[in-house]
Write a protein that holds these residues in place. Structure first.
Motif, PDB file in Angstrom:
ATOM      1  N   THR A  33      27.785  23.733   6.774  1.00 49.35           N
ATOM      2  CA  THR A  33      29.265  22.717   7.373  1.00 49.35           C
ATOM      3  C   THR A  33      30.216  23.944   7.431  1.00 49.35           C
ATOM      4  O   THR A  33      31.243  23.813   6.748  1.00 49.35           O
ATOM      5  CB  THR A  33      29.085  21.235   6.833  1.00 49.35           C
TER       6      THR A  33
ATOM      7  N   GLU B  52      32.764  13.628   8.692  1.00 51.89           N
ATOM      8  CA  GLU B  52      32.098  12.646   7.443  1.00 51.89           C
ATOM      9  C   GLU B  52      31.109  13.456   7.023  1.00 51.89           C
ATOM     10  O   GLU B  52      29.775  13.711   6.078  1.00 51.89           O
ATOM     11  CB  GLU B  52      31.122  11.676   8.177  1.00 51.89           C
ATOM     12  N   THR B  53      29.960  14.696   7.857  1.00 52.34           N
ATOM     13  CA  THR B  53      29.125  15.212   7.219  1.00 52.34           C
ATOM     14  C   THR B  53      29.619  15.958   5.489  1.00 52.34           C
ATOM     15  O   THR B  53      29.183  15.978   4.252  1.00 52.34           O
ATOM     16  CB  THR B  53      28.437  16.595   8.024  1.00 52.34           C
TER      17      THR B  53
ATOM     18  N   ARG C  92      30.354  13.799   3.248  1.00 52.98           N
ATOM     19  CA  ARG C  92      29.034  13.288   1.979  1.00 52.98           C
ATOM     20  C   ARG C  92      28.145  14.809   1.363  1.00 52.98           C
ATOM     21  O   ARG C  92      28.133  14.171  -0.309  1.00 52.98           O
ATOM     22  CB  ARG C  92      27.559  12.906   3.082  1.00 52.98           C
ATOM     23  N   SER C  93      28.446  15.553   2.237  1.00 49.74           N
ATOM     24  CA  SER C  93      28.320  16.613   0.762  1.00 49.74           C
ATOM     25  C   SER C  93      29.343  17.019  -0.100  1.00 49.74           C
ATOM     26  O   SER C  93      28.391  17.400  -1.565  1.00 49.74           O
ATOM     27  CB  SER C  93      27.507  17.691   1.886  1.00 49.74           C
TER      28      SER C  93
ATOM     29  N   HIS D 135      32.975  16.874  12.012  1.00 48.14           N
ATOM     30  CA  HIS D 135      32.354  17.873  10.397  1.00 48.14           C
ATOM     31  C   HIS D 135      32.848  16.769   9.792  1.00 48.14           C
ATOM     32  O   HIS D 135      32.419  16.696   8.449  1.00 48.14           O
ATOM     33  CB  HIS D 135      31.878  19.489  10.102  1.00 48.14           C
TER      34      HIS D 135
END
Lengths: 996, 99, 417, 178
Positions: D90, D34-35, D38-39, D32
């Motif tokens: 996430t 990279e996700t 990003r957020s 998780h």
């Protein structure tokens, strides 16, 4: 200029006299001298007494292998050290030295009576006697033996010096700065590798320093040496002298000890005396050279008897002649060169006695050309003299038969029994050795670490061979680490190659039983001691060593191991390797404790953790107690108060109004994530699913064995976030345990753990007025009992600081625990003290905390539990989630012995006579039994309770929960105390005060 | 002092950064309550204590914090290999076994 | 057996010591023995001696992969005491102490048992509570052990630093006066000599390959480097290597073997009159009759049979000694070495019968095996001879790890809150 | 950096305590990373010991699922908010530890030598711009290498006095010239 100093010779500085004392007498030596070389220059050979027989002894060597010339050295108060080797200690202005193990004086020592009775003190004699009558052992024999023990005197004052330590990472570590080591280091350095070269002596060069006549690459060896050293420096090689490689540990870690100040007249401010280096090398090159062996014959320990190589060193390195009229006895060619150098320097050598029948013709000629009488195929059977050798008795040996002897006078005897490759560090690695029949020595075989062995350490002899081997080792090392360089070679003229043999004790025409032929000089082990040990059934060298103490002196067998082995092997009729070689142990040479302790002395012996509130406690006269790594305020005595009075006051004030306590040391762990509650359910005994956010609960943690490991109050901050508290000592263990389960057993759980112990300062407020003190400081939270009941938690602001506020109690009073960011801890403490003024707020320490919780029967893990206590035993069965299928330790709770109703269970105790029980006191059910008594349990906690006006105690007693009201007995030395078993909840049993 | 390769940091680092964590591949039973006292004892206490290659756990406690597995020869103390906690037990080659 | 005495010593002295006979023969294995004991340390040799002396069983072999007494017997720091907390331990170690007191005379071999007193230092409130608990329990068990104030401790051991400014100030001590030290090698040699004199074969350099069991599961004998040796009873007393040997009989043990290090200083004149132990700072020290300070260290963190052990542990041990005895800072370490100790989950020994008929075990002594030598050997002999537990070793069963009836001395000294 | 104008003839290296600044521990499963990055608008390096900087926010990867975030005071609350926002989609943990550690800066020609007195790692080979969690003497520390002879050392608050005491002993030792 001293009588035995030869002008123009040696590496000492004639322009720099150094004054020192030995046994109170003042001597003068030169800069560059050791104590031994300086005394020898003054004609002093007698430097010590042996361990058992107190025989007079002089230096036999010129290095760190010296067993005889051990002295006490000192430099002012607290700076005395015993057993210093005079052959190693460099001269410094004003150095004070003394001889050891003698009384009244070195030249006349009463202890020498042992020498007369030597026949009694044979190997292992003490195992055979001192047994009758039995009582005499404690009273008479052992005190006598112990009084006779030891060499020097122990220091008696604390050491004012400091010691340092350092890690070092290097590509190649070269141990030994002789010809081989220098060649190896230079070869390795050419490849650009990071190279470190260490040597135990004050200067690099090894044997070259004693062989100035050898010419290398067209230069004198000393000039060549100087050039090599500058090349090494240019190549960026780290050169460390006075640095001993003491031990070779796992994966090429080598311990070095660097001696920094013992040689200095005036050490600089703050200079450490020694520094321990922990070196990690990719490749290690062992170039430790070889050690010369003495020969074993009657009277081989007389002052004036010295290894030939040592005499050569004293001559060439220190410009000291060890005698006016020397004799030589040898079984190795090397001794000839010592004799030649001595004669060439203007000395006299009466005779060379060679035990071998054949000698190299060129050596024989060279001897004759110097008017040295050469006796081949001869043996030495005795020496004359008392405090100094005056003559030797030599006999011819014809096919095993010893002919009649004649006396040859001399004032020094140079001996050589051949050379032993120095493989000490290699054997630290458990590398295996192989016996080389030709050279009669052990050589390295199987390697266990990434190392090379070079030069004399491999049994090579002569500079040409040794230099070439050094280059080969250097090249091998860099190849191993993927580097390369061009191999060089050196041209040697006037080389001094040599061969020889290892010997058992020399043949004699006298009764072997009478011979005083020493193998281990310091421990006075003779050849016949070793033969006796073998006769008594000691067949392994380990047994021989331990039975005779051969090789266990401070030289650790450097002088004696091989000679001892040759004699033992001969006695057993075996080859030496079948008898074995005792393993060498670190350190290579004796190493001061201070070097190992390094920085870890006094206040920094071990770290001390302090809370943010600690400065306040210190300023207000707190008495502290160490709790795990922390120091905690124990109690706050007022002027004139003792501990008992202070604690009573603190308790009273807290119950009457309000007390304040620094709880910052409690462990804190943030348990976060979607599976946080599931994780908590599995780890702790309690059920957590139904605990709503904003509430907290007492949590109990077991080991898989079912025994209590830790406890603490745990708050649910949000559905997915728990604020876990642990005991002070348990914090790290509990987090590690949680991580273990999370990572290895339940990796599927979405949970993360973070230690927040030090993120928060935690202050506990307890007492009926706690709310009144706190309320004015709180924003964003209604503190009323209705809105914020017992066992609640919330985030709010206290004194303008972001806070996690718990309402809980470890005292039975209305209580709060306020957590604020650690840097604000002191600010909050002061704010609460200020706000508490009106209520006579009272700071209390851990002792009062213990009393108050005991009055409520709250347990202290580690005091009321001891790692063998289950929740049921502790009366904490209620904390177990009955509905839960599993949690850590659950299965163990159903083991046969754990469900036994007669297990020891935690109860309260009230003494009938109102006396206070001792913690740890043992409890019996039947006082009228004889010792050994059947014990039913023990007192775990006991305090004078101010609130109850009487002492209270907690105890674990077999089947205790079923014995309420029963009387038990505590037999004390002064008499037996009767006590009644009660509940542990002594104070406010219905918990009214909590709801205040 | 040993040198230990942390499979997570992928670096070979000094022992003092690590904590030994006992024999490896002793999984906690899924349902302890189903076990006999003997089976539970075996899980709790019985250990291979191998003289030679030994599967064991370490934690890089002063580093990345991960528990991981290792195969170490307890006679020479030399590590044959280290591997992540989720990796299968590596098969011992005869050569390694001979060590 | 050739008696040792002052007279015999004198007589032999005058004849140049030519007439001393060997203390034990270098025996080769016979085809069969009544009992084979694996491990020729003090424990194994002692068991053989008591089998012969007290149970008349003399057809006994003690076999060892190396030289007798070459394991932990010859590598430990020789501390002897019996002031243990639990009744079971106190009985066992006190039984040993009783035997220690007469061992030299019993064996006609001076093992130099020196009752110089063992003093354990308390450095914090928890230590004090724990020691008081020990002292009271010992008193009711008839085991001597008394409390000393820090001043009394200093008086008993002058080099001790009792400054309140110390990182771990001394708050007092527990002293067992009957406790002390002995000459470790002499214990092995004395037992070997006395056992051999009663007909026991001591077979050295003979590694055991496996314990052989018959169809009925009972022990048949041992396969060794010198061939198969038949015996209906086999007692394993192999310290660090016990797991391996027992494994060959199909018995898996709750044991782990750790390296334990010890060291001695250069010899000095008497300065240290007693034995001092500090569990809190991990310092164990006495002075040998030769004058060396004998210092015990802790175990390394990982299991190992290498007998090496690392530098950091030794550094900590020496630092601890210098913290408690600052005058020793300039003393020098002469030699350090390693042993292998087998440790059980509750730090107490396993001593007695096993699930296998005819197989007995004596192991798990951890760092405390030397002091138990005569007691363990004596009761093991009883158990082997009668095939039943001795009242004193009965609690030290393998079964306790199933039932949970542990004898957890270590846990009882649980760390402070 | 203050190292340049300091006179190191007086002292072989310089020890300075850094002022307080927000510090957060971020935990999320590698898959998780990279996700979440990003957020949260962060650059989360995947290799342990590697660092990244995005507008004054410094990140350090300490473990396969662990990052240390140094964020300016004003950015702290935004990050917290973003984290709360992203949590549901996430799952992760963002825990404030601003007061747990105190940071020292060690600089000067002998800074490496000083560290070698207590740290068993070969810090000479620690690349500039990287960092490592390791030990100094008996304390766990995070060492940030900011320059050839410039380091930051994060130490738990209560361990700091001990670390300081050792460093001062080393300083005295090095000043003696031996």
């Amino acid at each position: 200029m001293s009588r035995y100093r030869i002008p123009g010779m040696g590496r000492v500085d004639p322009a720099a006299p150094v004054s020192f004392t030995f046994d109170g007498r003042r001597y003068t030596g030169l800069r560059g001298d050791t104590v031994a070389s300086a005394l020898l220059a003054n004609g002093v050979h007698l430097m010590g007494r042996s361990f058992k027989y107190h025989r007079p002894r002089g230096p036999i060597s010129a290095g760190s292998e010296e067993p005889n010339a051990l002295i006490g050295t000192s430099r002012g108060p607290g700076r005395f050290e015993p057993n210093t080797r005079a052959t190693v200690q460099e001269l410094r202005q004003g150095l004070v030295t003394e001889s050891q193990n003698k009384w009244p004086r070195l030249s006349f020592d009463i202890g020498a009576v042992n020498d007369r009775a030597y026949m009694l003190f044979s190997a292992g004699f003490y195992y055979k006697t001192f047994m009758w009558p039995r009582s005499f052992w404690d009273k008479v024999y052992e005190p006598f033996i112990r009084a006779a023990a030891g060499l020097g005197k122990s220091p008696t004052e604390a050491d004012p010096d400091t010691y340092a330590s350092r890690y070092l990472h290097t590509d190649v570590l070269v141990v030994g700065g002789g010809a081989a080591g220098i060649a190896a280091a230079l070869a390795a350095a050419q490849s650009g590798a990071k190279v470190t070269l260490v040597d135990e002596n004050p200067e690099m060069g090894g044997a070259l320093l004693s062989d100035p006549s050898v010419r290398i690459d067209g230069r004198g060896s000393w000039a060549w040496l100087a050039d090599q050293l500058s090349q090494l420096r240019a190549a960026g090689v780290t050169l460390m002298t006075r640095t001993t490689a003491i031990g070779y540990y796992h994966q090429n870690m080598v311990g070095l000890v660097e001696r920094l100040t013992d040689h200095l007249d005036q050490p600089p401010q703050d200079a450490p005396r020694e520094r321990m280096w922990r070196v990690r090398a990719r490749q290690v090159i062992l170039a430790q050279g070889a050690l010369e062996k003495p020969l074993v014959f009657d009277g081989n320990d007389r002052p004036g008897v010295m290894l030939a190589g040592a005499a050569q060193t004293y001559l060439n390195r220190y410009g000291v002649k060890v005698g006016d009229n020397a004799a030589v006895v040898t079984c190795h060619d090397s001794a000839y060169y010592a004799a030649f150098d001595l004669v060439d320097a203007g000395g006299r050598v009466a005779v060379i006695v060679d035990t071998r029948d054949q000698v190299r013709p060129d050596l024989a000629d060279a001897a004759r050309s110097r008017d040295i009488q050469l006796l081949t195929g001869h043996t030495v059977t005795a020496t004359g003299g008392r405090l100094r050798i005056s003559s030797i008795r030599v006999n011819p040996v014809r096919n095993g038969r010893v002919g009649s002897g004649r006396r040859i006078s001399c004032d020094a005897l140079l001996v050589s029994g051949g050379w032993t490759p120095s493989l000490h560090l290699f054997s630290h690695t458990k590398g295996s050795l192989t016996w080389d029949a030709d050279s009669q020595t052990f050589l390295p075989r199987h390697k266990t670490e990434a190392c090379q062995i070079a030069g004399a350490g491999r049994g090579l002899w002569g500079y040409a061979e040794v230099l070439a081997d050094g280059v080969t080792a250097g090249m091998a090392a860099i190849t191993e680490i993927g580097r390369s360089a061009v191999a060089t070679s050196a041209r040697v003229e006037g080389d001094r190659p040599g061969t020889g043999s290892s010997q058992k004790e020399l043949p004699t025409d006298r009764s072997a039983g009478k011979a005083r032929a020493f193998v281990d000089y310091q421990n006075d082990v003779t050849a016949k001691d070793i033969r006796l040990a073998v006769r008594e059934g000691m067949r392994s060298i380990e047994h021989v060593k331990r039975y005779t103490t051969n090789g266990m002196a401070t030289d650790q067998g450097k002088m004696s191991n091989i000679n001892g082995l040759m004699i033992a092997a001969d006695a057993l009729g075996k080859e030496p390797p079948q008898v074995g070689l005792t393993t060498f142990r670190p350190p290579y040479t004796p190493t001061s404790f201070g070097a190992f302790a390094g920085y870890h002395r006094g206040a920094t012996f071990e770290l001390t953790r302090k809370t943010p509130i600690d400065p306040w406690a210190e300023a207000h006269g707190a008495v502290f107690e160490p709790v795990s790594l922390w120091r905690r305020a124990w109690y706050f005595p007022r002027p004139g108060e003792d501990m008992h009075q202070a604690v009573a006051r603190e308790c009273r004030a807290t119950r009457a109004s309000v007390g304040i306590f620094d709880a910052s040391t409690l462990g804190k762990i943030e348990v976060a994530g979607p599976d946080a509650v599931e994780f908590m359910n599995r780890m702790y005994t309690n059920p957590w699913t139904k605990l709503p956010p904003g509430r907290c609960r007492y949590g109990l943690l077991l080991g898989e064995d079912g025994f209590i490991r830790d406890d603490g109050v745990i708050g649910r901050m949000s559905p997915d976030l728990f604020h876990v508290t642990t005991t002070t000592g348990g914090a790290a263990r509990v987090l590690n345990m949680m991580e273990d389960y999370l990572q290895t057993e339940w990796p599927d759980l979405n949970v993360w753990l973070t230690s927040t112990t030090e993120q928060w300062a935690t202050i506990a407020l307890n007492g009926p007025n706690a709310r009144k003190v706190l309320e004015p400081l709180v924003e964003g939270l209604d503190l009323s009992d209705a809105a914020f009941p017992h066992m609640s938690v919330a985030e709010c602001s206290v004194a303008g600081l972001p806070a996690r506020l718990f309402r809980l109690s470890f005292t039975g009073e209305l209580g709060f625990e306020i957590n604020v960011p650690a840097r604000h801890g002191l600010t909050l403490w002061n704010a609460l003290m200020e706000s508490g003024k009106a209520y006579d707020i009272c700071p209390y320490g851990t002792e009062t905390m213990h009393v108050l919780r005991a009055e409520k029967g709250y347990i202290i893990v580690g005091q009321d539990t001891d790692g063998t206590v289950t929740p049921q035993d502790a009366g904490l069965g209620w904390a177990i989630g009955k509905a839960k299928a599993d949690f850590v330790g659950k299965r163990s709770l159903s083991r046969p012995d754990i469900v036994d109703p007669n297990r020891k269970q935690l109860v309260g105790l009230l003494t009938e006579d109102g006396s206070r029980l001792e913690e740890g006191a043992q409890i019996v059910l039947d006082p009228n039994q004889d010792v050994p008594m059947k014990m039913a349990g023990h007192v775990t906690s006991s305090y004078a309770s101010d609130a109850l006006g009487r002492p209270i105690a907690m105890a674990v007693i077999t089947g205790g929960h079923g014995r309420m009201g029963e009387t038990v007995h505590i037999p004390m030395p002064q008499g037996t105390i009767r006590a009644q078993i009660t509940s542990t909840n002594f104070y406010d049993p219905d918990g009214e005060r909590l709801k205040a | 002092m040993l040198l230990i390769h942390c499979p997570y940091c992928d670096e070979t680092l000094p022992e003092v950064e690590f904590a030994y964590a006992g024999e490896a591949h002793i999984a906690r039973p899924a349902d302890p309550s189903a076990l006999t006292d003997e089976e539970w004892r075996d899980y709790l206490f019985i250990r291979t204590n191998a003289r030679g290659p030994h599967y064991e756990r370490w934690r890089h406690v002063h580093g990345c914090g991960r528990f991981f597995n290792a195969l170490r020869d307890t006679v020479t103390d030399r590590f044959v290999t280290t591997y992540r906690i989720d990796e299968p037990r590596p098969v011992l080659t005869p050569l390694e076994a001979a060590e | 057996m050739q008696r040792f005495s002052a007279m015999s010593l004198l007589k032999n002295a005058l004849t140049g010591h030519k007439n001393w006979r060997e203390q034990w023969p270098d025996s080769q294995p016979k085809a069969e023995y009544d009992v084979v004991i694996v491990g020729a340390g003090g424990h194994g040799l002692g068991a053989a001696y008591y089998l012969a002396k007290e149970h008349g069983i003399t057809n006994v072999a003690v076999i060892d992969k190396g030289w007798l007494g070459g394991g932990n017997t010859g590598r430990n720091t020789t501390i002897i005491r019996s002031n243990y907390l639990y009744d079971e331990s106190a009985r066992l170690y006190d039984h040993a102490l009783d035997l220690w007191e007469n061992l030299s005379q019993d064996l006609n071999y001076n093992v130099m048992y020196s009752k110089r007193g063992v003093m354990m230092l308390a450095h914090n409130v928890h230590d004090v509570q724990s020691f008081q608990r020990h002292i009271h329990a010992n008193r009711l068990n008839g085991v001597d052990n008394r409390w000393l104030t820090k001043e009394e401790a200093k008086a008993f051991c002058p080099p001790l630093n009792i400054s309140p400014d110390a990182r771990y100030p001394v708050m007092g001590a527990a002293l067992q006066m009957r406790a002390g030290t002995a000459r470790h090698d002499a214990v092995a040699w004395g037992y070997a000599r006395a056992a051999a004199a009663r007909g026991v074969d001591i077979i050295q350099n003979c590694p055991v390959i496996a314990i052989r069991r018959g169809a009925d599961g009972a022990v048949e004998g041992v396969d060794t480097a010198k061939g198969f040796i038949r015996a209906k009873k086999v007692a394993v007393s192999a310290a660090g290597n016990t797991s391996v040997v027992m494994d060959s009989a199909g018995v898996r043990m709750p044991l782990e073997s750790y390296p334990l290090q010890a060291l001695v200083s250069e010899p000095v004149k008497p300065i240290f009159p007693c034995v001092v132990m500090s569990n809190t700072v991990h310092a164990y020290i006495s002075q040998s009759d030769k004058g060396e300070l004998v210092i015990g260290s802790g175990t390394d963190q990982y299991t190992s049979y290498s007998q090496r052990g690392g530098l950091p542990l030794i550094e900590h041990t020496v630092a601890a000694i210098c913290e408690v005895f600052p005058i020793f800072n300039r003393m020098r370490m002469l030699r350090k070495w390693g042993g292998i100790v087998d440790v059980t989950p509750d730090r107490s020994a396993i001593l007695g019968k096993t699930p296998v008929k005819g197989l007995y075990v004596n192991c798990g002594w951890g760092t405390g095996g030397f002091k138990a030598t005569p007691g363990a050997a004596h009761t093991l002999a009883w158990t082997v001879a009668r095939d039943e537990p001795h009242p004193i070793n009965a609690p030290f069963t393998l079964e306790r790890f199933t039932t949970g009836r542990l004898i957890d001395e270590a846990a009882a000294a649980a760390v402070a809150h | 950096m203050t190292t340049h104008d300091h006179d190191f003839t007086a002292a072989p290296f310089l020890i300075e305590e850094r002022p307080w600044s927000p510090r957060l521990s971020l935990r999320v499963r590698p898959q998780h990373r990279e996700t979440l990055a990003r957020s949260l608008g962060l650059d989360l390096p995947s290799r342990i010991g590697h660092r990244s900087v995005t507008d004054k926010t410094e990140l350090l990867c300490l473990g396969p699922d662990e990052w240390l975030i140094l964020v300016p005071a004003q950015g702290r609350d935004d990050l917290m908010a973003a984290s709360a926002e992203a949590y549901a989609a996430t799952p992760h943990s963002l825990c404030e530890i601003s007061d747990r550690d105190i940071t020292l800066r060690l600089s000067g020609p002998q800074a490496l030598t000083a560290l070698a007195a207590g740290c068993p790692r070969d810090l000479g080979s620690l690349p500039i711009g990287n960092a490592a969690r390791t030990v100094f003497d008996s304390a766990t520390v995070i060492l940030w290498r900011d320059g050839q002879d410039s380091f930051r050392m994060d130490v738990w608050r209560s361990f700091l006095p001990h670390v300081r005491a050792i460093l001062h002993k080393v300083k005295a030792e090095l000043s003696s010239g031996l």
